[in-house]
Write an enzyme that holds these catalytic residues in place. Structure first.
Site, PDB file in Angstrom:
ATOM      1  N   ASP A 168      11.785  51.441  90.640  1.00  0.00           N
ATOM      2  CA  ASP A 168      12.442  51.962  89.424  1.00  0.00           C
ATOM      3  C   ASP A 168      13.490  50.961  88.976  1.00  0.00           C
ATOM      4  O   ASP A 168      13.567  49.906  89.688  1.00  0.00           O
ATOM      5  CB  ASP A 168      13.176  53.486  89.616  1.00  0.00           C
ATOM      6  N   SER A 169      13.845  51.082  87.560  1.00  0.00           N
ATOM      7  CA  SER A 169      14.651  50.175  87.016  1.00  0.00           C
ATOM      8  C   SER A 169      15.904  49.926  87.892  1.00  0.00           C
ATOM      9  O   SER A 169      16.961  49.280  88.006  1.00  0.00           O
ATOM     10  CB  SER A 169      15.152  50.718  85.596  1.00  0.00           C
ATOM     11  N   CYS A 203       9.149  55.453  87.437  1.00  0.00           N
ATOM     12  CA  CYS A 203      10.075  55.153  86.290  1.00  0.00           C
ATOM     13  C   CYS A 203       9.065  55.271  85.034  1.00  0.00           C
ATOM     14  O   CYS A 203       8.332  54.740  84.900  1.00  0.00           O
ATOM     15  CB  CYS A 203      10.577  53.706  86.380  1.00  0.00           C
ATOM     16  N   THR A 225       9.531  55.129  81.994  1.00  0.00           N
ATOM     17  CA  THR A 225       9.603  53.713  80.909  1.00  0.00           C
ATOM     18  C   THR A 225       8.889  52.540  81.395  1.00  0.00           C
ATOM     19  O   THR A 225       7.868  51.987  80.574  1.00  0.00           O
ATOM     20  CB  THR A 225      11.094  53.222  80.575  1.00  0.00           C
ATOM     21  N   GLU A 279      23.605  55.349  87.094  1.00  0.00           N
ATOM     22  CA  GLU A 279      23.871  54.166  87.748  1.00  0.00           C
ATOM     23  C   GLU A 279      25.394  54.011  88.087  1.00  0.00           C
ATOM     24  O   GLU A 279      25.568  53.597  89.257  1.00  0.00           O
ATOM     25  CB  GLU A 279      23.596  52.938  86.604  1.00  0.00           C
ATOM     26  N   CYS A 287      12.644  61.056  82.273  1.00  0.00           N
ATOM     27  CA  CYS A 287      13.070  59.881  82.788  1.00  0.00           C
ATOM     28  C   CYS A 287      13.520  60.136  84.375  1.00  0.00           C
ATOM     29  O   CYS A 287      14.095  61.360  84.368  1.00  0.00           O
ATOM     30  CB  CYS A 287      14.215  59.365  82.249  1.00  0.00           C
ATOM     31  N   HIS A 299      15.820  59.023  86.025  1.00  0.00           N
ATOM     32  CA  HIS A 299      17.367  59.119  86.332  1.00  0.00           C
ATOM     33  C   HIS A 299      17.858  60.675  85.958  1.00  0.00           C
ATOM     34  O   HIS A 299      18.820  61.094  86.442  1.00  0.00           O
ATOM     35  CB  HIS A 299      18.069  58.308  85.432  1.00  0.00           C
TER      36      HIS A 299
HETATM   37  N1  DGL Z   1      14.280  55.758  85.130  1.00  0.00           N
HETATM   38  C1  DGL Z   1      13.642  55.269  84.122  1.00  0.00           C
HETATM   39  C2  DGL Z   1      12.697  56.028  83.494  1.00  0.00           C
HETATM   40  O1  DGL Z   1      12.247  57.078  84.111  1.00  0.00           O
HETATM   41  C3  DGL Z   1      14.194  54.280  83.099  1.00  0.00           C
HETATM   42  C4  DGL Z   1      15.858  54.390  82.959  1.00  0.00           C
HETATM   43  C5  DGL Z   1      16.348  53.109  82.138  1.00  0.00           C
HETATM   44  O2  DGL Z   1      16.185  51.961  82.890  1.00  0.00           O
HETATM   45  O3  DGL Z   1      16.470  52.948  81.026  1.00  0.00           O
HETATM   46  O4  DGL Z   1      12.248  56.245  82.574  1.00  0.00           O
END
Ligand code: DGL
Length: 259
Positions: A10-11, A73, A75, A152, A184, A186
Site C-alpha cells: 500500500d502507499s 490500495c 488507488t 498516517e 480506500c 486507509h
Molecule cells: N490506501 C490507498 C487506497 O486504498 C491510498 C491512499 C493514498 O495514498 O492516498 O486508495
C-alpha cells in the site's frame, strides 16, 4: 505447496486493513507488507507517478521471494494494475476495487455512497464498475479529504479526525444513502468515527478487506500455492520511508490484530 510469503503493498498504513484479514483468514501464510510511506498520499498524484511507485514496490516484494502480490490500495490498483500484470505475467497479482456490487445489491434506498481518493474516483475502473453494477442506483461519491493523513499520523482518536469525518459523511447522508462503501484501504481505520456520524440511521458500511482475503485464499488453492498446514508464518514489514515509519507500521499491524 509453497511456504514463501504473500507480498502486500500500500502507499502507507491503509493496506494493514487488508493485511489483518489475511492474517486472520490464512494463519499458515507468511506475509511481507510494504507500506511505501515515502510517497504517501498517492490520492492526488498522476497515473504515471503512482505506476512508477507501484512498480518499484512490486519489484522489491518479488526480490524478497514473494509468491503472490496483493495491491492493498485502491488507488494503486486503479492506476497501475494492468501495467503490473503485463510486466509480471507469471506472478498472481490481486488488486482492490471499491465494493460497489455488494453495496448496490444491499441498498434499499437505491442510493449508495462511495468514499475514495480523487485518483480512484476519476479512474476508468470506478466508472466501469459503477456503470456495470449501479445502473439503477444513484452513486454519491466523495473524497475522504484528510482521512489518509489522519491515519498516517495515527490521530484517528482525536476531535480533528471526528470533525474531518463529519464534514465528508454528513452531506452524503443528507443525500439519502443507506450504504457507504469505503473505497480506500486507509478509511476502515476511521470506521468507528464514520459510525458515530451515521448514528442510528441504519446505514451499512462496507469495505473490501474480507472479500480480498477470500479471493486470495481461493487463488492459493487454485494455483497450489498454499503454505503447508502447520507452517509457522513470518510477518515482515518494509517501507521506502525511514526505520521509524517501518517500525510504526509493524506496531500498528499487531495492534489491529488485537481488535
Ligand atoms: N490506501 C490507498 C487506497 O486504498 C491510498 C491512499 C493514498 O495514498 O492516498 O486508495
Amino acid at each position: 505447496m509453497n511456504n514463501e510469503a504473500i507480498g502486500v503493498y500500500d502507499s502507507g498504513f491503509g493496506g494493514l486493513s487488508v493485511w489483518r484479514e489475511l492474517y486472520d483468514m490464512l494463519p499458515a501464510e507468511s506475509l511481507t507488507f510494504l507500506g511505501d510511506g515515502k510517497n504517501c498520499p498517492y490520492g492526488g498524484r498522476s497515473k504515471a507517478q503512482i505506476t512508477a511507485f507501484a512498480d518499484a514496490a512490486v519489484e522489491r516484494l518479488l526480490s524478497e521471494g514473494c509468491k503472490m502480490i496483493v495491491v492493498a490500495c485502491n488507488t494503486a490498483t486503479a492506476a497501475a494494475i494492468d501495467t503490473l500484470r503485463s510486466r509480471w505475467t507469471d506472478i498472481p497479482i490481486v488488486g482492490l476495487e471499491p465494493a460497489i456490487k455488494p453495496a448496490c445489491e444491499r441498498s434499499r434506498t437505491r442510493r449508495v455512497g462511495v468514499l475514495a481518493t480523487a485518483h480512484s474516483l476519476a479512474g476508468d475502473m470506478f466508472h466501469r464498475t459503477a456503470a456495470r453494477y449501479a445502473a439503477d442506483v444513484e452513486v454519491v461519491t466523495a473524497v475522504g479529504e484528510g482521512f489518509v493523513e489522519i491515519v498516517e499520523q495515527g490521530s484517528e482518536n482525536t476531535p480533528e479526525a471526528a470533525e474531518a469525518v463529519r464534514r465528508v459523511v454528513e452531506p452524503m447522508l443528507a443525500r439519502g444513502v443507506d450504504t457507504i462503501v469505503l473505497g480506500c484501504t486507509h478509511y476502515p481505520f476511521l470506521r468507528r468515527q464514520i459510525e458515530e456520524v451515521v448514528g442510528d440511521r441504519g446505514v451499512e458500511i462496507i469495505d473490501s478487506g474480507k472479500a480480498v482475503a477470500r479471493r486470495v485464499a481461493d487463488l492459493l488453492d487454485r494455483l497450489s500455492l498454499r503454505a503447508e498446514e502447520g507452517h509457522r508464518p513470518q510477518y515482515r514489514f518494509l517501507s521506502f520511508a525511514d526505520e521509524e515509519y517501518r517500525s510504526r507500521l509493524q506496531a500498528k499491524a499487531f495492534d489491529c490484530t488485537r481488535h
